[in-house]
Design an enzyme around this catalytic site. Structure first.
Site, PDB file in Angstrom:
ATOM      1  CG  ASP A 158      -2.037  -0.984   1.159  1.00 19.77           C
ATOM      2  OD1 ASP A 158      -2.006  -1.846   0.262  1.00 19.77           O
ATOM      3  OD2 ASP A 158      -2.955  -0.917   2.002  1.00 19.77           O
TER       4      ASP A 158
ATOM      5  CG  HIS B  54      -4.483   2.724  -0.971  1.00 21.79           C
ATOM      6  ND1 HIS B  54      -5.302   1.926  -0.195  1.00 21.79           N
ATOM      7  CD2 HIS B  54      -3.524   3.192  -0.114  1.00 21.79           C
ATOM      8  CE1 HIS B  54      -4.870   1.899   1.047  1.00 21.79           C
ATOM      9  NE2 HIS B  54      -3.796   2.665   1.128  1.00 21.79           N
TER      10      HIS B  54
ATOM     11  CG  HIS C 222      -3.575   7.249   2.020  1.00 19.41           C
ATOM     12  ND1 HIS C 222      -3.298   7.392   3.364  1.00 19.41           N
ATOM     13  CD2 HIS C 222      -3.518   5.916   1.775  1.00 19.41           C
ATOM     14  CE1 HIS C 222      -3.080   6.211   3.913  1.00 19.41           C
ATOM     15  NE2 HIS C 222      -3.205   5.289   2.969  1.00 19.41           N
TER      16      HIS C 222
ATOM     17  CG  HIS D  59       1.729   0.163   4.793  1.00 16.84           C
ATOM     18  ND1 HIS D  59       1.461  -0.854   5.688  1.00 16.84           N
ATOM     19  CD2 HIS D  59       0.545   0.788   4.568  1.00 16.84           C
ATOM     20  CE1 HIS D  59       0.175  -0.844   5.997  1.00 16.84           C
ATOM     21  NE2 HIS D  59      -0.402   0.138   5.335  1.00 16.84           N
TER      22      HIS D  59
END
Length: 395
Positions: free
Chosen positions: A226, A277, A281, A373
């Site tokens: 991510d 995503h 964010h 991540h």
């Protein structure tokens, strides 16, 4: 790389009870070949109904014979009478559709069970009638769940409007309770609503507001990364993935894709997938933003990825996994499937690489989805060790 998702709600059951509460589980995963042939059934349901239907039909046949000829002739003739009755009904009804067949047989036996109970009196098969009626009653909560799923599956603007109206109705009912029953009752009602809502939103794997994929088919785990692309971490992770022959899904942020377009294209060029995503964010507010901002966050990210990388993502993951009430109508309208994970180790906030690796990779199973991540102090070190472990699991 193309790996299909497995949802807990995804099974071959025809009865509402097993459709809702049967789960996918190892039995369904083990039937992948037969599922592709279109011949598989939900295994536990197949066993249960394979016993239950003949048993109830047999008891109905036994009861009829017992009333007509007495106990001993009924005991001697019940097996052939049961087979004869099953074949006559099967050929007479000609039910080719499994779902239709389930309901016709269930209601037919339910009518006999209701007749038996209504007649009263002592009979050796009364317990079977009561058991079958209980089975039918068990379908009611499952039907309610399936109905809820159907309503939560309404996509696009109609879905957003429906959810908004539903929220107004629920909160309006709370206000009425507050006004009529007092502030204590209203407060209790509000706490129940808040608790239910928090359970649905803050649990990344919650399926109450819509379907969520947590597992995938295929050998070994699936690595998902991510918060990229990142100018230092992305090239290094791509090289590590190439070195070990492992494919991953990169859930990228739209603003970063615009900032580093060459990295987004490089991810695709090396055979990996890009996932949506959100555009900016909004990890601190995604759980509470309204329908139109939710639409902008997801649709703009989708558009950006398509324009920059030339691919259309099929998976979406909310920041921190906190989908809000309006996420699913948007993702459904855009052809996206929401993905959560089975393993996370909070690598974005922790610095203990050994502990993170241990939590992510201990007792890995085929189909596990691992969450990692980019843009963290431990991203590169962690990626190498986890990728090596994933390669071992796939081999």
């Amino acid at each position: 790389m193309k790996r299909e998702t497995i949802r807990a709600m995804d099974n071959r059951a025809v009865s509402p009870w097993f459709k809702v509460f049967g789960g996918a589980g190892p039995a369904v995963q083990a039937e992948r070949v037969r599922r592709a042939e279109g011949s598989a059934l939900h295994r536990l349901e197949w066993i249960t109904l394979g016993v239950a239907f003949p048993l109830v039909i047999g008891m109905a046949a036994f009861d009829g014979l017992w009333r007509w000829a007495g106990a001993w002739p009924a005991a001697l003739l019940v097996v052939p009478a049961t087979f004869l009755l099953m074949h006559v009904l099967a050929f007479g009804l000609r039910l080719g559709n499994p779902l239709r067949a389930f309901w016709v047989w269930s209601l037919l036996l339910g009518a006999w069970s209701g007749w038996m109970v209504a007649r009263g009196g002592e009979t050796p098969v009364a317990w079977v009638a009561w058991a079958w009626l209980l089975w039918l009653v068990m379908q009611v909560p499952a039907l309610l769940v399936l109905g809820w799923r159907s309503l939560m599956g309404v996509a696009g603007v109609p879905g957003l409007v429906f959810r908004g109206v539903l929220a107004l109705v629920v909160h309006g009912a709370m206000v009425v309770i507050w006004w009529r029953e007092g502030w204590q009752a209203g407060l209790a009602c509000g706490m129940v609503i808040c608790g239910f809502w928090a359970l649905c939103v803050f649990r990344p794997a919650s399926r109450i507001f819509g379907p969520v994929a947590r597992r995938v088919e295929g050998r070994g785990p699936l690595l998902t990364i991510d918060d990229g692309p990142h100018p230092q971490d992305t090239p290094l992770i791509l090289d590590l993935l190439d070195k070990h022959g492992v494919k991953a899904v990169f859930f990228v942020v739209g603003d970063k894709v615009r900032e580093f377009p060459e990295l987004a294209r490089e991810i695709v060029a090396r055979g990996h997938e890009l996932g949506n995503h959100t555009m900016t964010h909004p990890q601190g507010s995604m759980w509470i933003i309204g329908p139109w901002k939710t639409w902008r966050e997801i649709s703009e990210c989708q558009k950006t990825i398509e324009e920059v990388a030339g691919v259309r993502p099929r998976w979406f993951r909310a920041p921190v996994g906190h989908r809000n009430y309006f996420t699913h109508p948007v993702t459904s309208a855009l052809g996206l499937e929401v993905m959560a994970w089975t393993r996370r180790a909070f690598d974005a906030v922790l610095g203990d690489v050994d502990g993170i690796v241990r939590r992510l990779t201990k007792d890995l199973r085929d189909g596990d989805v691992l969450l990692m991540h980019e843009a963290t102090p431990v991203a590169s070190q962690l990626a190498e060790r986890v990728i090596e472990k994933c390669k071992v699991e796939e081999s």
